[in-house]
Design a protein around this motif. Sequence first.
Motif, PDB file in Angstrom:
ATOM      1  N   GLU A 469     -10.812  39.464  11.839  1.00 12.15           N
ATOM      2  CA  GLU A 469     -10.999  38.033  11.609  1.00 12.15           C
ATOM      3  C   GLU A 469      -9.737  37.406  11.022  1.00 12.15           C
ATOM      4  O   GLU A 469      -9.321  36.321  11.438  1.00 12.15           O
ATOM      5  N   ALA A 473      -7.271  34.717  12.959  1.00  9.40           N
ATOM      6  CA  ALA A 473      -7.005  33.424  12.324  1.00  9.40           C
ATOM      7  C   ALA A 473      -5.503  33.182  12.206  1.00  9.40           C
ATOM      8  O   ALA A 473      -5.021  32.055  12.413  1.00  9.40           O
ATOM      9  N   GLU A 476      -4.014  32.190  15.538  1.00 12.77           N
ATOM     10  CA  GLU A 476      -4.260  30.777  15.822  1.00 12.77           C
ATOM     11  C   GLU A 476      -3.278  29.893  15.056  1.00 12.77           C
ATOM     12  O   GLU A 476      -2.773  28.894  15.586  1.00 12.77           O
TER      13      GLU A 476
END
Length: 484
Positions: A469, A473, A476
Amino acid sequence: MGAVQYYKTAFFMTFIVVPFVVNICAVIVFFTAGFGIVIPVVSVPVLWRAYLYGMARRGYLPEKLSQVLLPVFAAFFYYIMVWIVFFGWNGFSPLSMQRASDGLLYFTLPYFFITFFLNLMWDWVGLPILYGAVAVVLFVTTLVVWWLQMRSFRVDILLLGCVAFVVLLSGISVYQFYEHNLRFLTEQPGEQRVSHEVDVRQYRPFAAGNRLTEMPWEPAVVFTEDFPRLDGATAAYPVFAAVAQALYVGLNEATVVDYVSVSGTDMAYQRLIDGEIDIFFGAQPSEQQVEAARARGVEFIKTPVAREAFVFFVHRENPVYNLSVAAIQDVYRRRVTNWWQLGGNDERILAFQRPDNSGSQTIMLSAVMGDIPIARPLREEWNAGMGEIISRTAEYRNYSSAIGYSFRYFVTGMRPHDDIKILSIGGVSPTPENIRNGTYPFTVNIYAVTTSLCDSKNAEKLIQWLLSEQGQAFIELCGVVGIK
């Protein structure tokens, strides 16, 4: 018996000795910065003249001029035929000729240095010119010696046939070079070109003022030793360089270069095959790269870690904003050659391409063209770098008729240009949301690629963090779309 002796030595002279002397003279010229150019100009005719006079004194010189010239013609025929076969066999392609250069060197061994040097310069037209120049020098020297001996100049069938064959082979070589210029872009003097690549130094990890994304959280994983060695595509460099800067502890700008580099797709895949790096970041390997790995007993292990859009762009003054997948395919197989056929101006389409085995060309062939064969690029349509393809679409000779392709992040983040615009495909723009939901038709994966022979435990640890995760992130934040 004298003629037999002449042919034995004359063929040896014209095929081996004279080319070898020219080769040695070229070395001298090269290392004297051109000041020794007089050496080959003088040495070859002097050598050949002395040889002919020696044959004449022994009574070995044939009675007919055509018979004396036969070894000269034969040497020219051989060397020019080797060049014609290699150049034609490789489809007049500069890249293919570069790969076939070993064979060319082998079959023209007496010219080794010259052939090798011209190969480095990608100047194959220099070879037939060289062979022709040597033949002309030997031909003229023979005529001078023949005249000084007061022998008659009789033209017979053999001489006429040899001259006709010279004209034929010369015509073929000229045609081949014409085809080469027609189909492939070369660095022509005076040709208006823009070659602006990205300065990758601004993405170097730990460098002061670099453009890398900073991680705003405490990383869940860090590496203090056994740092995975990373390399990959230029378009992926800001991502994996930012990852290294966030996770590699104890390195600085000087020491990180041992573990993080950007060689471009083709070279980086070769380094992965050779075991020089642990992880490649970028597009999927081409068929040639897979075959090269298989030949070395290596198997690629591909892990998708992000998603990206493969985009097409045109000059901002081009009235076309959208193309269908079929229209893109028709442009690149040259079924559509004018913008008016696509709702644009009456201008010839200049469809830029990239080299084989580059990341963008691999995606172009696999994801866009599929089983449809792509047309060979015209002379003005071949681009070495991704920055170049953007610059030339925007600026090339002030035309608005070009179309190019690359990855969205490279076009919008690394190499933005005010004079180009990205096309929508099938009415869908390559926005992050359309990439994420897969509605943009040319959505592709960015892979972290390792091999079956990789022995770095931390390489797998790094890939697992990228899929976590936190890793997604951060991806991105770096400007590309996560895989999850």
